[in-house]
Every structure is written in structure tokens, then in C-alpha cells.
Design a protein around this motif. Structure first.
Motif, PDB file in Angstrom:
ATOM      1  N   UNK A  27       0.733  -1.297   0.019  1.00 46.84           N
ATOM      2  CA  UNK A  27       0.090   0.058  -0.030  1.00 46.84           C
ATOM      3  C   UNK A  27       0.807   1.354   0.050  1.00 46.84           C
ATOM      4  N   UNK A  28       0.833   2.018  -1.219  1.00 43.40           N
ATOM      5  CA  UNK A  28       1.925   3.089  -1.203  1.00 43.40           C
ATOM      6  C   UNK A  28       1.547   4.145  -0.284  1.00 43.40           C
ATOM      7  N   UNK A  29       2.832   4.709  -0.010  1.00 41.61           N
ATOM      8  CA  UNK A  29       4.032   4.201   0.267  1.00 41.61           C
ATOM      9  C   UNK A  29       4.174   3.092   1.412  1.00 41.61           C
ATOM     10  N   UNK A  30       4.690   1.969   0.917  1.00 41.16           N
ATOM     11  CA  UNK A  30       5.142   0.885   1.964  1.00 41.16           C
ATOM     12  C   UNK A  30       4.002  -0.338   2.041  1.00 41.16           C
ATOM     13  N   UNK A  31       3.739  -0.804   3.337  1.00 43.12           N
ATOM     14  CA  UNK A  31       3.025  -2.050   3.218  1.00 43.12           C
ATOM     15  C   UNK A  31       1.857  -1.592   4.569  1.00 43.12           C
ATOM     16  N   UNK A  32       0.979  -2.428   4.539  1.00 45.28           N
ATOM     17  CA  UNK A  32      -0.206  -2.327   5.517  1.00 45.28           C
ATOM     18  C   UNK A  32      -0.474  -3.899   5.922  1.00 45.28           C
ATOM     19  N   UNK A  33      -0.303  -3.819   7.408  1.00 36.33           N
ATOM     20  CA  UNK A  33      -0.657  -5.165   8.152  1.00 36.33           C
ATOM     21  C   UNK A  33      -1.659  -4.980   8.960  1.00 36.33           C
ATOM     22  N   UNK A  34      -2.687  -6.042   8.897  1.00 40.41           N
ATOM     23  CA  UNK A  34      -3.883  -6.067   9.788  1.00 40.41           C
ATOM     24  C   UNK A  34      -3.759  -7.498  10.289  1.00 40.41           C
ATOM     25  N   UNK A  35      -4.064  -7.536  11.753  1.00 40.99           N
ATOM     26  CA  UNK A  35      -3.806  -8.837  12.438  1.00 40.99           C
ATOM     27  C   UNK A  35      -4.998  -9.145  13.388  1.00 40.99           C
ATOM     28  N   UNK A  36      -5.299 -10.312  13.422  1.00 40.11           N
ATOM     29  CA  UNK A  36      -5.146 -11.567  13.739  1.00 40.11           C
ATOM     30  C   UNK A  36      -3.693 -11.713  14.872  1.00 40.11           C
ATOM     31  N   UNK A  37      -3.276 -13.023  14.484  1.00 38.75           N
ATOM     32  CA  UNK A  37      -2.213 -13.443  15.301  1.00 38.75           C
ATOM     33  C   UNK A  37      -1.023 -12.507  15.259  1.00 38.75           C
ATOM     34  N   UNK A  38      -0.291 -12.570  16.430  1.00 35.99           N
ATOM     35  CA  UNK A  38       1.103 -11.648  16.145  1.00 35.99           C
ATOM     36  C   UNK A  38       2.029 -12.324  15.271  1.00 35.99           C
ATOM     37  N   UNK A  39       2.495 -12.093  14.500  1.00 35.37           N
ATOM     38  CA  UNK A  39       3.548 -12.287  13.385  1.00 35.37           C
ATOM     39  C   UNK A  39       4.826 -11.841  13.257  1.00 35.37           C
ATOM     40  N   UNK A  40       5.526 -12.444  12.655  1.00 36.57           N
ATOM     41  CA  UNK A  40       6.882 -11.911  11.957  1.00 36.57           C
ATOM     42  C   UNK A  40       6.698 -12.000  10.452  1.00 36.57           C
ATOM     43  N   UNK A  41       7.259 -10.993   9.785  1.00 39.68           N
ATOM     44  CA  UNK A  41       7.053 -10.983   8.225  1.00 39.68           C
ATOM     45  C   UNK A  41       8.565 -10.633   7.805  1.00 39.68           C
ATOM     46  N   UNK A  42       9.128 -11.379   6.891  1.00 43.61           N
ATOM     47  CA  UNK A  42      10.165 -11.206   6.418  1.00 43.61           C
ATOM     48  C   UNK A  42      10.442 -11.735   4.909  1.00 43.61           C
ATOM     49  N   UNK A  43      11.727 -11.230   4.413  1.00 44.23           N
ATOM     50  CA  UNK A  43      11.978 -11.861   3.090  1.00 44.23           C
ATOM     51  C   UNK A  43      13.373 -12.327   3.333  1.00 44.23           C
ATOM     52  N   UNK A  44      13.466 -13.662   2.875  1.00 46.65           N
ATOM     53  CA  UNK A  44      14.584 -14.408   2.987  1.00 46.65           C
ATOM     54  C   UNK A  44      15.832 -13.616   2.380  1.00 46.65           C
ATOM     55  N   UNK A  45      15.778 -12.897   1.331  1.00 44.18           N
ATOM     56  CA  UNK A  45      17.007 -11.993   0.647  1.00 44.18           C
ATOM     57  C   UNK A  45      17.450 -10.875   1.784  1.00 44.18           C
ATOM     58  N   UNK A  46      16.677 -10.436   2.598  1.00 41.20           N
ATOM     59  CA  UNK A  46      17.119  -9.551   3.459  1.00 41.20           C
ATOM     60  C   UNK A  46      18.018 -10.169   4.930  1.00 41.20           C
ATOM     61  N   UNK A  47      18.922 -10.584   4.367  1.00 45.17           N
ATOM     62  CA  UNK A  47      20.089 -11.158   5.470  1.00 45.17           C
ATOM     63  C   UNK A  47      21.115 -10.484   5.761  1.00 45.17           C
ATOM     64  N   UNK A  48      21.423 -10.152   6.695  1.00 46.31           N
ATOM     65  CA  UNK A  48      22.875  -9.589   7.334  1.00 46.31           C
ATOM     66  C   UNK A  48      23.830 -10.404   7.376  1.00 46.31           C
ATOM     67  N   UNK A  49      25.012 -10.214   6.725  1.00 45.32           N
ATOM     68  CA  UNK A  49      26.027 -10.865   6.877  1.00 45.32           C
ATOM     69  C   UNK A  49      27.313 -10.412   7.669  1.00 45.32           C
TER      70      UNK A  49
END
Length: 223
Positions: free
Chosen positions: A64-86
């Protein structure tokens, strides 16, 4: 005797519920997860893991521009596997709470994510909530451990208004000084940890506690 046994069982159940709520940075005045219409699908590249037995159909996470919108339900983690700190890194996002809840719930960032789809999931999370407090905790499988001493009030955290609306910029900085991990709210450092004591390598993402409606802008990972 039977009444006594039933009463004991009820007490144990209530204690277990309170313990589980505290474990994830939720209040003991916890209510059941809301049903959410239109949930169950995610933007391309994103994954979600609800706490405990939470149902993904009650997780609504959309672009949802700009960014994202989250509506919950259960407590949740959201992630992209490409966002990895090395190595040294800096992550940030602005969170806008849009509605008032009956009790305060936390939202924010997590770092050091490993095995996020299995029983051995691990990550460290940094949350704020609309009563002006913040929390840093570590998740290791089914257990959590406190890094800060519970929810801690800090003037850097903006409180919600009468409608529950508020906006807070959260940052976790392990790049400017790689020997330290700084947790920041609205540009002010609220907690600092020795990098040697933190699991910093791994997936970086978002955590939002149950029943919240939050808009997220500017989520990014800099390495």
C-alpha cells in the motif's frame, strides 16, 4: 475434592495463558486474536509466521503506497529471505499505528533470524507500543529471554493520541560502530548492547503483535 481439582486446573490454565502472553511481549490483559477479512496472501517474496497456533488466514499484509499495511489476527513476523545481514548492518522502518486497541501491543523490527520456518526459530526483536515504551527480547525456539527488563518507558517513543494513532521510526544500527548494536526510536538511542552478546547475522524483518493495524514505510537493510 472434584471442585478443588477443577479450580486448580483453571488456575494453571490461566497462569499458562499469562505466561505465553508475556513471552512474546504481549500484555497479560490479552484478548483472543481477531478474525481478519482478506488475509492469507502475501506480497511476492514475503513470508509470514504467526505465533503459536495462529492462522495465516487472519494475517493481512499488502502493498500500500508508500510501503505496506498489516492487519492482524495473531502476532506475526514478516520477512524476506533476501534480507539477510552477513556483517555490519543498519535496518529501519517507520510504523504508523492506525487504531486504538483495548490494551497496548508492540510492533517493530527483528534481527538475527534463523530457521524461521521450523521449531528452532531464532531472532531478536525490538518493539515499541502506544504507551510510550519499548522492549528488546530474544526468541530461541519455544523460549524467549529478556534483553531489556520488560517494557521500558522512554520519551523518545511517541504515545498514541485519543484515537490510538501514532508514528515511530525504529532503527537497529550495527554498522556505524560494529562493536555495538544501537536500538533507536525517532533518531534517539534507547538501548545499546555489546555486539559480541548479540546474534546479529541472519534475516532482518518485521514483527507486529496481535490485533494491530499498522502501516509500515521505508523498511530497508543497509550493509
Amino acid at each position: 475434592m472434584r471442585i478443588s481439582t477443577l479450580a486448580s486446573g483453571l488456575i494453571l490454565t490461566l497462569l499458562g495463558t499469562s505466561s505465553a502472553a508475556a513471552q512474546y511481549g504481549r500484555t497479560q490483559k490479552d484478548h483472543s486474536d481477531h478474525a481478519v477479512q482478506g488475509g492469507g496472501t502475501l506480497p511476492a517474496g514475503w513470508s509470514a509466521r504467526p505465533d503459536d497456533t495462529g492462522d495465516l488466514k487472519n494475517v493481512k499484509f499488502v502493498t500500500m503506497g508508500p510501503g505496506y499495511h498489516v492487519t492482524l489476527g495473531p502476532a506475526t513476523i514478516l520477512y524476506r529471505k533476501s534480507d539477510r545481514a552477513n556483517g555490519p548492518f543498519h535496518t529501519l522502518a517507520t510504523f504508523q499505528q492506525t487504531k486504538k486497541l483495548e490494551h497496548s501491543e508492540g510492533y517493530g523490527l527483528f534481527i538475527g533470524g534463523e530457521a524461521l520456518e521450523g521449531k528452532g526459530q531464532k531472532y531478536t526483536y525490538f518493539l515499541v507500543r502506544d504507551d510510550g515504551s519499548y522492549l528488546v527480547k530474544r526468541r530461541d525456539g519455544d523460549k524467549t529471554s529478556e534483553i531489556t527488563k520488560g517494557w521500558t518507558a522512554n520519551p523518545a517513543v511517541k504515545k498514541g493520541d485519543a484515537q490510538g494513532k501514532t508514528s515511530n521510526l525504529l532503527e537497529i544500527d550495527a554498522k556505524q560502530n560494529p562493536s555495538k548494536v544501537s536500538f533507536k526510536v525517532n533518531g534517539q538511542t534507547v538501548y545499546t548492547a555489546d555486539a559480541k552478546t548479540m546474534a546479529t547475522k541472519g534475516i532482518v524483518g518485521l514483527r507486529v503483535n496481535h490485533n494491530l493495524d499498522v502501516h509500515i514505510e521505508g523498511f530497508d537493510l543497509h550493509q
